[in-house]
Design a protein around this motif. Structure first.
Motif, PDB file in Angstrom:
ATOM      1  N   PRO A   1     -11.472  14.742   2.062  1.00 11.67           N
ATOM      2  CA  PRO A   1     -11.542  14.135   0.728  1.00 11.67           C
ATOM      3  C   PRO A   1     -10.185  13.614   0.271  1.00 11.67           C
ATOM      4  O   PRO A   1      -9.197  14.337   0.258  1.00 11.67           O
ATOM      5  CB  PRO A   1     -12.008  15.303  -0.160  1.00 11.67           C
ATOM      6  CG  PRO A   1     -12.793  16.179   0.767  1.00 11.67           C
ATOM      7  CD  PRO A   1     -12.069  16.101   2.082  1.00 11.67           C
ATOM      8  N   GLY A   2     -10.137  12.330  -0.026  1.00 10.77           N
ATOM      9  CA  GLY A   2      -8.913  11.707  -0.523  1.00 10.77           C
ATOM     10  C   GLY A   2      -7.949  11.227   0.546  1.00 10.77           C
ATOM     11  O   GLY A   2      -6.895  10.678   0.222  1.00 10.77           O
ATOM     12  N   SER A   3      -8.291  11.418   1.827  1.00  9.28           N
ATOM     13  CA  SER A   3      -7.354  11.012   2.873  1.00  9.28           C
ATOM     14  C   SER A   3      -8.070  10.714   4.179  1.00  9.28           C
ATOM     15  O   SER A   3      -9.186  11.173   4.422  1.00  9.28           O
ATOM     16  CB  SER A   3      -6.303  12.099   3.099  1.00  9.28           C
ATOM     17  OG  SER A   3      -6.914  13.295   3.528  1.00  9.28           O
TER      18      SER A   3
ATOM     19  N   ASP B   1       0.869  -1.177   0.000  1.00  9.33           N
ATOM     20  CA  ASP B   1       0.000   0.000   0.000  1.00  9.33           C
ATOM     21  C   ASP B   1       0.906   1.228   0.000  1.00  9.33           C
ATOM     22  O   ASP B   1       1.744   1.392   0.893  1.00  9.33           O
ATOM     23  CB  ASP B   1      -0.875  -0.056   1.260  1.00  9.33           C
ATOM     24  CG  ASP B   1      -1.827   1.117   1.394  1.00  9.33           C
ATOM     25  OD1 ASP B   1      -1.930   1.905   0.450  1.00  9.33           O
ATOM     26  OD2 ASP B   1      -2.445   1.243   2.468  1.00  9.33           O
ATOM     27  N   CYS B   2       0.751   2.102  -0.990  1.00  7.96           N
ATOM     28  CA  CYS B   2       1.665   3.232  -1.183  1.00  7.96           C
ATOM     29  C   CYS B   2       1.314   4.428  -0.290  1.00  7.96           C
ATOM     30  O   CYS B   2       0.162   4.854  -0.249  1.00  7.96           O
ATOM     31  CB  CYS B   2       1.652   3.680  -2.644  1.00  7.96           C
ATOM     32  SG  CYS B   2       2.092   2.385  -3.822  1.00  7.96           S
TER      33      CYS B   2
ATOM     34  N   ILE C   1      -3.893   3.093  -1.954  1.00  7.52           N
ATOM     35  CA  ILE C   1      -3.231   3.014  -3.256  1.00  7.52           C
ATOM     36  C   ILE C   1      -2.398   1.736  -3.266  1.00  7.52           C
ATOM     37  O   ILE C   1      -1.254   1.712  -2.782  1.00  7.52           O
ATOM     38  CB  ILE C   1      -2.357   4.252  -3.508  1.00  7.52           C
ATOM     39  CG1 ILE C   1      -3.193   5.525  -3.362  1.00  7.52           C
ATOM     40  CG2 ILE C   1      -1.730   4.182  -4.894  1.00  7.52           C
ATOM     41  CD1 ILE C   1      -2.383   6.799  -3.380  1.00  7.52           C
ATOM     42  N   LEU C   2      -2.963   0.666  -3.768  1.00  6.75           N
ATOM     43  CA  LEU C   2      -2.287  -0.624  -3.746  1.00  6.75           C
ATOM     44  C   LEU C   2      -1.290  -0.730  -4.895  1.00  6.75           C
ATOM     45  O   LEU C   2      -1.483  -0.144  -5.960  1.00  6.75           O
ATOM     46  CB  LEU C   2      -3.306  -1.758  -3.822  1.00  6.75           C
ATOM     47  CG  LEU C   2      -4.321  -1.829  -2.677  1.00  6.75           C
ATOM     48  CD1 LEU C   2      -5.301  -2.981  -2.893  1.00  6.75           C
ATOM     49  CD2 LEU C   2      -3.615  -1.984  -1.333  1.00  6.75           C
ATOM     50  N   GLY C   3      -0.220  -1.485  -4.664  1.00  6.35           N
ATOM     51  CA  GLY C   3       0.784  -1.675  -5.699  1.00  6.35           C
ATOM     52  C   GLY C   3       2.170  -1.357  -5.187  1.00  6.35           C
ATOM     53  O   GLY C   3       2.362  -1.027  -4.011  1.00  6.35           O
TER      54      GLY C   3
ATOM     55  N   GLY D   1       6.848   5.302  -0.086  1.00  2.00           N
ATOM     56  CA  GLY D   1       7.212   3.961   0.341  1.00  2.00           C
ATOM     57  C   GLY D   1       5.994   3.059   0.400  1.00  2.00           C
ATOM     58  O   GLY D   1       4.868   3.479   0.098  1.00  2.00           O
ATOM     59  N   LEU D   2       6.236   1.818   0.808  1.00  2.00           N
ATOM     60  CA  LEU D   2       5.180   0.814   0.824  1.00  2.00           C
ATOM     61  C   LEU D   2       4.868   0.378   2.245  1.00  2.00           C
ATOM     62  O   LEU D   2       5.767   0.020   3.009  1.00  2.00           O
ATOM     63  CB  LEU D   2       5.598  -0.413   0.002  1.00  2.00           C
ATOM     64  CG  LEU D   2       6.020  -0.156  -1.441  1.00  2.00           C
ATOM     65  CD1 LEU D   2       6.458  -1.461  -2.102  1.00  2.00           C
ATOM     66  CD2 LEU D   2       4.896   0.496  -2.235  1.00  2.00           C
TER      67      LEU D   2
END
Length: 385
Positions: free
Chosen positions: A249-251, A224-225, A274-276, A311-312
């Protein structure tokens, strides 16, 4: 020729290196394998450095308190300056919803020994001068929490692990397989060698699922980014990590603190996730988080941002780590899925993993491992993720 070890740790990051140190201190002949050129070059170096025992679940509180003890006394005990700063964690409250949530956590936090209280608005302003007073109702403050340098800490663990004379580190090696015989671990293969051991410890963080496939098991850890940033240094005017739980919104939440060198370090939790594994910085993060931070603390508005990074987080379905023995493959253990809290939980978890391997678990260890079990029912999320 195959070299034999008692245990092999895959991953030289926030969980893997402390685990290796704890194993080495117990005389366990240990190999740590990592594809990077040195320790802490995966997700550890992306951490912003916060260290807290202020969680809402007993297991995380127990582990967090032990990690705090290790990190806050590291220089005194071992002589290495890891830039520890006892600034505390502050959760300001501007809405009834967050007040109810935070007050609801206090009984279990205090039950497990956490030093924390709900304080009034005047105390909040004293702790963080310049915070927006309008609508401020109070908040929780845990003074013993703090921050340190993830890279300095990880490298200190690394050097002391080498000092036990029981731990080897092999960098620039990629694990290509986990070898088994009748569902028992026998070792690992890499792109350059084969190693034997009756125990393999998965400390691969966001890549644990890929590692598990080598043994035919599915590890529910998903990259998850998250993005973070750091400003220019300015004269110190607050020390606490400030965590605003209110969504926008968005967070979801966002958090920031002033380091020992004067920089403001900050991060935000995106919503949706945000996966990846794409770690390229985005144009969305900085305007999004800066707006929220300046609204909360207007005096931040003229400080210049020096660097951003991405980072992840190795996320699990419920936001809590995975730790303990794998029940499908004998000798395979996990200390992974730290959900962005590897730096603050790694030292304590390393000691628990060493006691697991040497069959010396305490009652508290058993509580933690039950809470972090790979085989638990994944329902809901940890309250202070």
């Amino acid at each position: 020729m195959t070299k034999a070890y008692d245990a092999i740790v895959v991953g030289a990051g926030s969980a893997g290196v402390p685990t290796a140190l704890a194993l080495g201190q117990k005389g366990v002949k240990t190999l740590v394998i990592d594809s990077h050129p040195s320790p802490g070059q995966g997700q550890n170096k992306h951490a912003i450095g916060g260290i807290r025992a202020t969680h809402s679940d007993p297991g995380k509180i127990i582990v967090g308190m032990r990690s705090l003890k290790i990190l806050s006394t590291w220089q005194e005990t071992h002589g290495d300056d890891i830039e520890w700063l006892r600034g505390g964690y502050l959760f300001p409250v501007y809405r009834d919803k967050e007040e109810a949530i935070l007050k609801g956590f206090l009984p279990v936090q205090k039950q497990y020994g956490l030093k924390i209280d709900y304080v009034d608005a005047d105390k909040i302003v004293e702790i963080v001068p310049g915070i927006t007073r309008q609508g401020l109702m109070g908040g929780t403050f845990s003074p013993d929490d703090g921050s340190a340098s993830p890279l300095l800490a990880n490298n200190a663990f690394y050097r002391h692990a080498l000092g036990t004379k029981k731990v080897d580190f092999h960098f620039k090696e990629q694990v290509t397989g986990i070898t088994t015989d009748n569902a028992k671990v026998t070792g690992v293969t890499t792109d350059s060698a084969t190693y034997s051991a009756p125990v393999v410890i998965d400390a691969a963080g966001p890549f644990s699922r890929d590692l598990g496939k080598f043994a035919g098991v599915d590890i529910p850890v998903f990259p998850d980014c998250h993005e973070g940033a750091i400003t220019e240094p300015v004269a110190s005017f607050f020390e606490a990590m400030v965590v605003d739980l209110r969504p926008a919104p968005g967070s979801k939440n966002y958090y920031f603190y002033q380091s020992r060198h004067g920089q403001i370090v900050f991060c935000i939790t995106p919503d949706p996730s945000i996966l990846g594994t794409d770690t390229r910085e985005t144009s969305v993060f900085l305007p999004q988080v800066a707006k929220r931070m300046v609204e909360l603390m207007p005096r931040l508005k003229n400080i210049r941002v020096r660097r951003v990074w991405r980072g992840l987080y190795p996320m699990t379905p419920d936001g809590s780590p995975l730790a303990g023995w794998n029940q499908e493959i004998e000798g395979l253990a996990h200390v992974t899925g730290m959900c962005g809290q590897g730096f603050m939980l790694g030292p304590g978890m390393g000691e628990i993993m060493a006691r697991l391997i040497t069959d010396e678990l305490t009652d508290n260890d058993a509580l933690v491992l039950d809470e972090f079990s790979l085989y638990r029912e994944f329902g809901g999320t940890e309250g202070l993720q």
